[in-house]
Write an enzyme that holds these catalytic residues in place. Structure first.
Site, mmCIF file in Angstrom:
data_model
loop_
_atom_site.group_PDB
_atom_site.id
_atom_site.type_symbol
_atom_site.label_atom_id
_atom_site.label_comp_id
_atom_site.label_asym_id
_atom_site.label_seq_id
_atom_site.Cartn_x
_atom_site.Cartn_y
_atom_site.Cartn_z
ATOM 1 N N PRO A 1 0.919 -1.174 0.065
ATOM 2 C CA PRO A 1 -0.108 0.038 0.034
ATOM 3 C C PRO A 1 0.886 1.248 0.055
ATOM 4 O O PRO A 1 1.766 1.242 0.526
ATOM 5 C CB PRO A 1 -0.792 -0.130 1.299
ATOM 6 N N GLY B 1 2.099 5.027 0.875
ATOM 7 C CA GLY B 1 1.851 6.104 2.075
ATOM 8 C C GLY B 1 1.668 5.687 3.514
ATOM 9 O O GLY B 1 1.178 6.436 4.268
ATOM 10 N N LEU C 1 5.584 1.673 4.797
ATOM 11 C CA LEU C 1 6.118 0.259 4.212
ATOM 12 C C LEU C 1 6.791 0.127 3.030
ATOM 13 O O LEU C 1 7.256 -0.799 2.520
ATOM 14 C CB LEU C 1 5.038 -0.858 4.007
ATOM 15 N N ALA D 1 10.088 3.499 -2.102
ATOM 16 C CA ALA D 1 11.338 2.999 -2.492
ATOM 17 C C ALA D 1 11.369 1.581 -3.480
ATOM 18 O O ALA D 1 11.835 1.496 -4.156
ATOM 19 C CB ALA D 1 12.163 2.489 -1.189
ATOM 20 N N ALA D 2 10.238 0.931 -3.061
ATOM 21 C CA ALA D 2 9.750 -0.374 -3.999
ATOM 22 C C ALA D 2 9.564 0.159 -5.292
ATOM 23 O O ALA D 2 9.945 -0.368 -6.322
ATOM 24 C CB ALA D 2 9.080 -1.144 -3.279
ATOM 25 N N ASP E 1 15.430 3.532 3.564
ATOM 26 C CA ASP E 1 14.390 2.765 2.844
ATOM 27 C C ASP E 1 14.857 2.327 1.537
ATOM 28 O O ASP E 1 14.854 1.198 1.253
ATOM 29 C CB ASP E 1 13.009 3.785 2.450
HETATM 30 O O1 PMV Z 1 8.497 7.318 6.113
HETATM 31 P P1 PMV Z 1 8.405 6.247 7.198
HETATM 32 O O2 PMV Z 1 6.906 5.992 7.606
HETATM 33 O O3 PMV Z 1 9.006 4.707 6.562
HETATM 34 O O4 PMV Z 1 9.188 6.669 8.577
HETATM 35 C C1 PMV Z 1 10.533 7.127 8.171
HETATM 36 C C2 PMV Z 1 11.375 7.088 9.755
HETATM 37 C C3 PMV Z 1 11.736 8.231 10.237
HETATM 38 O O5 PMV Z 1 12.544 8.016 11.375
HETATM 39 C C4 PMV Z 1 10.379 8.603 10.903
HETATM 40 C C5 PMV Z 1 12.035 9.344 9.230
HETATM 41 C C6 PMV Z 1 13.607 9.332 8.764
HETATM 42 O O6 PMV Z 1 13.627 9.885 7.882
HETATM 43 O O7 PMV Z 1 14.251 8.355 9.321
#
Ligand code: PMV
Length: 310
Positions: free
Chosen positions: A96, A98, A101, A105-106, A147
């Site tokens: 999904p 936003g 998850l 990046a995927a 990510d």
């Molecule tokens: O964008 P998300 O939900 O994967 O969260 C990122 C993790 C944070 O530490 C909140 C932000 C970051 O840039 O590391």
């Protein structure tokens, strides 16, 4: 007919979301759920379709404002070039968008892999990381790199900004059985990070100690992963969730998902990602994982059982 394909998994943050922004270590792993991209000849190309997200786009369409996904697609085409631009990309999968998850990046990595196959020359690992970073930058401004690095490299990684090297692979003693659930987010990662910054400025000494604790939890979590001690991992998830709650990033739905997972027998549960809704991660295997998924679905959440780092 000529065709090329690429795939990439989603990701979860196990430890260190938010405290990683303040220099502490974080741990992330790939999920057994992701996106696949197929490249085919399209005389109108380059075009992009993501039916699961209700999206059809054409980055050279000058008539309308390009949104982030158009610009990200155009960036991927440029990074993979030079190539025959009479190409149409279709992205599909269960990840999904936003909810934290790793969908962006995927999206980046699956498209780049498909385009590299389309042009007839695969990316080296370093080229893929550099190209994925360019695409992620379109979505996130200044991404930490966590990510796209974990999504492109696979497995489980420790990340700490400013340490050398910033990324280290974690060798899992055995696959980690988890349940992931999600709900719509109330705000962006950027907004959650900015909101926490205000609280940190009001109580800097308290938050520095809390971030130290979150860093300690990440290190203890790595040791548990390397030993294959899933009961300990679950216990650490519970404490990490309490810390994220103290950061003010856990919304009512995160609390509800965590409570449901623990009541259904999970070894531990936490929010994962930026918070304010979004995703939840619980350690649970076999029949317990099935019971956790059922309980979450009955409460109206999307949930699935999978393994980390595969
Ligand atoms: O964008 P998300 O939900 O994967 O969260 C990122 C993790 C944070 O530490 C909140 C932000 C970051 O840039 O590391």
């Amino acid at each position: 007919m000529r065709m090329a394909a690429g795939a990439a998994p989603g990701k979860v943050v196990l430890f260190g979301e938010h405290s990683v922004v303040y220099g502490r270590p974080a741990v992330a792993a790939t999920l057994g759920l992701g996106l696949g991209a197929v490249a085919e000849r399209d005389p109108d190309g380059p075009t992009l379709r993501v039916p699961a997200w209700g999206l059809e786009t054409h980055p050279k369409d000058g008539k309308r404002r390009l949104d982030a996904i158009d610009r990200a697609f155009a960036t991927a085409i440029e990074a993979a070039g030079p190539l025959d631009e009479r190409v149409g990309i279709t992205v599909d999968g269960e990840l999904p968008p936003g909810v934290g998850l790793g969908s962006s990046a995927a999206f980046a990595v699956s498209i780049l892999r498909a385009l590299a196959e389309w042009r007839g020359r695969p990316f080296s690992p370093a080229e893929l990381l550099a190209a994925a970073e360019k695409v992620e930058t379109v979505f996130h401004g200044t991404p930490s790199g966590l990510d796209h690095t974990v999504v492109a490299s696979g497995g489980c990684l420790r990340f700490q900004g400013g340490s050398e090297p910033p990324f280290k692979a974690i060798r899992l003693a055995q696959p980690v059985p988890v349940v992931v659930a999600w709900t719509a987010r109330e705000g962006s990662t950027k907004a959650a990070v900015a909101d926490l910054r205000v609280r940190v400025e009001a109580h800097p000494a308290v938050y520095e100690r809390l971030f130290d604790t979150m860093g300690d939890l990440a290190e203890a979590g790595i040791a548990a992963l390397e030993r294959g001690d899933h009961a300990e991992l679950g216990a650490l998830f519970d404490i990490a969730h309490g810390c994220l709650n103290a950061c003010g990033v856990s919304g009512p739905e995160n609390e509800q998902m965590v409570r449901i997972a623990r009541r259904a027998g999970a070894l531990g549960a936490k929010l994962t990602g930026a918070g304010w809704g979004g995703a939840m991660l619980a350690v649970a295997a076999g029949d317990v994982a099935e019971a956790v998924v059922t309980a979450l679905e009955e409460a109206g959440f999307e949930a699935f059982a999978t393994q980390l780092g595969c």
